[in-house]
Design an enzyme around this catalytic site. Sequence first.
Site, mmCIF file in Angstrom:
data_model
loop_
_atom_site.group_PDB
_atom_site.id
_atom_site.type_symbol
_atom_site.label_atom_id
_atom_site.label_comp_id
_atom_site.label_asym_id
_atom_site.label_seq_id
_atom_site.Cartn_x
_atom_site.Cartn_y
_atom_site.Cartn_z
ATOM 1 N N HIS A 19 0.827 -1.219 0.000
ATOM 2 C CA HIS A 19 0.000 0.000 0.000
ATOM 3 C C HIS A 19 0.853 1.257 0.000
ATOM 4 O O HIS A 19 0.477 2.266 -0.607
ATOM 5 C CB HIS A 19 -0.978 -0.041 1.176
ATOM 6 C CG HIS A 19 -1.997 -1.131 1.035
ATOM 7 N ND1 HIS A 19 -2.587 -1.763 2.089
ATOM 8 C CD2 HIS A 19 -2.521 -1.712 -0.096
ATOM 9 C CE1 HIS A 19 -3.437 -2.688 1.643
ATOM 10 N NE2 HIS A 19 -3.401 -2.681 0.331
ATOM 11 N N HIS A 42 -7.754 -7.769 -8.044
ATOM 12 C CA HIS A 42 -8.106 -8.597 -6.884
ATOM 13 C C HIS A 42 -8.306 -7.632 -5.716
ATOM 14 O O HIS A 42 -7.412 -7.441 -4.886
ATOM 15 C CB HIS A 42 -6.987 -9.597 -6.566
ATOM 16 C CG HIS A 42 -6.740 -10.602 -7.642
ATOM 17 N ND1 HIS A 42 -6.190 -10.277 -8.868
ATOM 18 C CD2 HIS A 42 -6.985 -11.934 -7.688
ATOM 19 C CE1 HIS A 42 -6.103 -11.365 -9.612
ATOM 20 N NE2 HIS A 42 -6.580 -12.395 -8.918
ATOM 21 N N SER A 100 -6.762 -1.861 -0.665
ATOM 22 C CA SER A 100 -6.177 -1.141 -1.810
ATOM 23 C C SER A 100 -7.183 -0.202 -2.503
ATOM 24 O O SER A 100 -6.802 0.905 -2.912
ATOM 25 C CB SER A 100 -5.572 -2.132 -2.811
ATOM 26 O OG SER A 100 -6.471 -3.171 -3.127
ATOM 27 N N GLU A 118 -13.514 -8.399 -7.966
ATOM 28 C CA GLU A 118 -13.433 -9.265 -6.780
ATOM 29 C C GLU A 118 -14.349 -10.458 -7.018
ATOM 30 O O GLU A 118 -15.507 -10.300 -7.392
ATOM 31 C CB GLU A 118 -13.836 -8.485 -5.522
ATOM 32 C CG GLU A 118 -13.985 -9.319 -4.265
ATOM 33 C CD GLU A 118 -12.762 -10.175 -3.927
ATOM 34 O OE1 GLU A 118 -11.643 -9.654 -3.897
ATOM 35 O OE2 GLU A 118 -12.934 -11.398 -3.693
ATOM 36 N N GLY A 145 -10.656 -11.173 -12.189
ATOM 37 C CA GLY A 145 -9.866 -9.978 -12.484
ATOM 38 C C GLY A 145 -8.925 -10.140 -13.657
ATOM 39 O O GLY A 145 -8.630 -9.171 -14.367
ATOM 40 N N ASP A 165 -2.993 -8.425 -7.501
ATOM 41 C CA ASP A 165 -2.719 -8.813 -6.111
ATOM 42 C C ASP A 165 -3.476 -10.081 -5.722
ATOM 43 O O ASP A 165 -4.326 -10.064 -4.829
ATOM 44 C CB ASP A 165 -3.142 -7.613 -5.224
ATOM 45 C CG ASP A 165 -2.837 -7.843 -3.759
ATOM 46 O OD1 ASP A 165 -1.957 -8.660 -3.447
ATOM 47 O OD2 ASP A 165 -3.491 -7.185 -2.924
#
Length: 281
Positions: A19, A42, A100, A118, A145, A165
């Site tokens: 992050h 993600h 995120s 997601e 994703g 991610d």
Amino acid sequence: MLSYRHAFHAGNHADVLKHLVLVQLIRYLGRKDKAFWVIDTHAGAGSYALDSAQAAKLAEYREGIGRLWGRKELPPAVADYVELVRGVNPSGGLKVYPGSPDFALWTTRAQDRLRLFELHSRDVLRLREHFASFGTRVMVEHSDGFAGLKALLPPPPRRALVLIDPAYEDKHDYDRVIHALKDCLQRFPGGTYLLWYPQLTRLEAHDLPLRLKRLPASNWLHVTLRVRTPAADGFGMHGSGLFVINPPWTLQGTLQEVMPWLVEVLRINEGAGFTLDSQAA
Ligand code: SAM
């Protein structure tokens, strides 16, 4: 069936590194007026209560954001990131950790767009609810994703940051990220890509950085943060890595300042350390 829930891990050392770098990348894109997209393949649930049963069970945040919380004299990039986390913890105690998509929302402008994917049916509901008031500025997709990313590139403004991610619980994710990045580099070679991966004792995790460096990308930066020696039983994550394609020129210098500090603050034992390497065309 998706078993991974990010709530168990929110705010851990890997989230701190990911992050912090995500914020730096978006801040850099925001230096120009022209709009850009942030695509999060993600996205997770969006925000995590650290006193929830899930987060409290492993309390990984205590060895992540928790170690930064009471500190003064942070390097500027760390201070920037911690200040954003403070924004959702107005009482001063560390109660909530943002995901995120929140970091992306707070660092983008009215003209920028967020595209979030997601797959977990409960987490996507929470994500939708979380961003319900943002209209077309934030779009949440309940879909894969990797497939969704393909359909979005190149994005209309021709400027974008893509965060990839996955949880890597499914070992096919190691191949998927390589295929996805190869495809991205064909569709949209000028994009900025941020890929996260775990440092584990498994072979696929060990090989991933080598495979990433063989991608047809001429500009990249690779940073890893290890917090402990790999466990003798091979269990658990001892660190994490980020591979950034087309990084801003400022990132290397920022990380040279931040990484030694992070190692000292987040170290669990003498196995802690970092690596930072890059290639520029
Ligand atoms: N990016 C989030 C953050 O930094 O706050 C954390 C994401 S977490 C590591 C990975 C997420 O990906 C999980 O919420 C999981 O349900 C979701 N997921 C797994 N496979 C997916 C797929 N193929 N497409 C989209 N989401 C997926």
